[in-house]
Write a protein that holds these residues in place. Structure first.
Motif, short mmCIF file in Angstrom:
data_model
loop_
_atom_site.label_atom_id
_atom_site.label_comp_id
_atom_site.label_asym_id
_atom_site.label_seq_id
_atom_site.Cartn_x
_atom_site.Cartn_y
_atom_site.Cartn_z
N VAL A 85 143.30 -14.74 62.79
CA VAL A 85 142.22 -14.95 61.84
C VAL A 85 141.94 -13.62 61.15
O VAL A 85 141.79 -12.58 61.80
N THR A 86 141.90 -13.64 59.82
CA THR A 86 141.62 -12.44 59.04
C THR A 86 140.29 -12.61 58.31
O THR A 86 139.74 -13.71 58.24
N LEU A 87 139.79 -11.51 57.79
CA LEU A 87 138.50 -11.52 57.10
C LEU A 87 138.63 -10.83 55.76
O LEU A 87 139.18 -9.73 55.67
N LYS A 88 138.12 -11.46 54.71
CA LYS A 88 138.04 -10.87 53.37
C LYS A 88 136.57 -10.66 53.04
O LYS A 88 135.78 -11.60 53.08
N THR A 89 136.18 -9.42 52.73
CA THR A 89 134.77 -9.15 52.52
C THR A 89 134.58 -8.01 51.52
O THR A 89 135.54 -7.52 50.93
N ARG A 90 133.31 -7.61 51.35
CA ARG A 90 132.92 -6.55 50.43
C ARG A 90 132.17 -5.46 51.19
O ARG A 90 131.96 -5.56 52.40
N LEU A 91 131.73 -4.44 50.45
CA LEU A 91 131.06 -3.30 51.07
C LEU A 91 129.68 -3.67 51.61
O LEU A 91 129.16 -3.02 52.51
N GLY A 92 129.09 -4.70 51.05
CA GLY A 92 127.76 -5.12 51.42
C GLY A 92 127.24 -6.07 50.36
O GLY A 92 127.95 -6.41 49.41
#
Length: 341
Positions: free
Chosen positions: A136-143
């Protein structure tokens, strides 16, 4: 680079983009040298999952492995169920979307809006990782907001949960796609965690790709908007990273062949009505900056059949070839996709 037990052919990855990274686009980018591609997001809401649009997004037939399917939502159990559904459907990697800044997604406390609630983030990560036996991977932003970046805490928590790799866009949700990506924070995250880190944001040239890899220490880079209408960017970057030299830009004849081939795949995948309409934005991206392209697009948007659409595209490129148009002559141009019906 590895994601779980899967070794990628290189460290160039196609970013998941709603309405763009369908199977034809992912396959085309892989053909041009992308080592991996993540599908456009599929909602975890079971009532919406069986919609026609969602079924297209879950179509991985004939795609090169490893197949990565992105899921989006805010309820941990719904996301776990969506992850199991995607694995049963052929996904070998599941990606959780905590990066989408779109209003309609954030209004449902999904995408990057999740970054406002770190306890919920933790529950989602733990629940989804435990639900499936694939990476499982995660794609996200700085906040979520500038001045309140919490990516260092989120990244550490993701690693603790067993996330196999983290893709990080160097902006907050507040930034949307404005301002410039901040690579310093991506670098700090890389220095903090021990799982693979994928840097994303504003990577639009071979030189930028090398700079981001060198500066951040990231294990890979993820390219999104820069590949729209330019899938050969992966070939260009791979060559530059290997040799330090630039490949010549594709000539107009190659662009014509690539676009017509892409259209044929879109028509076959979506059918007559949707294929014609979905193809319009791709045609706009491929032709931006070319001679008389605005006039061509205004005419092309009015075409209502796939046969006629392919004919007008072919005729336009034949005209460019007769006029001696070269890709090196292309001017920077913004295409207003709001014009596309």
């Amino acid at each position: 680079m590895y994601i779980g037990s899967y070794q990628l052919s290189n460290n160039l990855i196609v970013a998941p983009m709603a309405g763009v990274t369908d199977r034809p686009f992912r396959s085309l980018c892989k053909y041009f040298g992308a080592g991996h591609a993540v599908s456009e997001m599929m909602t975890a809401d079971k009532t919406l999952r069986m919609s026609k649009k969602s079924l297209y997004r879950a179509n991985f037939d004939g795609e090169l492995a490893p197949i990565s399917a992105q899921i989006a939502g805010s309820d941990p159990e719904q996301l776990a169920e969506a992850a199991r559904y995607q694995v049963a459907n052929g996904a070998q990697i599941v990606d959780i979307n905590m990066g989408c800044p779109a209003k309609k997604v954030c209004n449902k406390l999904a995408g990057s809006a999740l970054l406002q609630d770190e306890d919920l983030v933790a529950r989602i990560l733990d629940t989804v990782v435990a639900a499936v036996d694939v990476p499982v991977t995660l794609k996200t932003r700085l906040g979520f907001l500038n001045g309140h970046e919490n990516i260092l805490r989120v990244a550490k928590r993701a690693e603790q949960a067993g996330i196999a790799a983290l893709a990080l866009h160097g902006r907050t949700r507040e930034d949307m796609y404005l301002n410039t990506a901040r690579y310093e924070l991506i670098k700090q995250v890389k220095e903090t965690i021990h799982i693979p880190l994928i840097a994303n944001g504003d990577i639009d040239s071979p030189e930028k790709a090398k700079y981001v890899l060198d500066y951040t220490g990231a294990d890979a880079i993820m390219i999104g908007r820069a590949a729209q209408g330019r899938p050969w960017i992966f070939r260009e970057i791979a060559h530059y990273l290997k040799t330090g030299e630039h490949l010549a830009a594709p000539d107009i004849a190659e662009v014509k062949d690539v676009l017509l081939g892409h259209l044929a795949e879109l028509y076959q995948f979506y059918g007559e009505y949707s294929g014609c309409r979905i193809a319009r934005k791709h045609i706009a991206w491929y032709t931006k900056g070319l001679r008389s392209s605005n006039e061509f697009r205004q005419s092309m948007y009015k075409v209502e059949s796939t046969v006629d659409q392919a004919k007008v595209v072919e005729a336009y490129f034949d005209q460019l070839l007769d006029q001696g148009q070269r890709m090196s002559d292309v001017q920077v141009e913004q295409v207003n996709l709001l014009e596309i019906k």
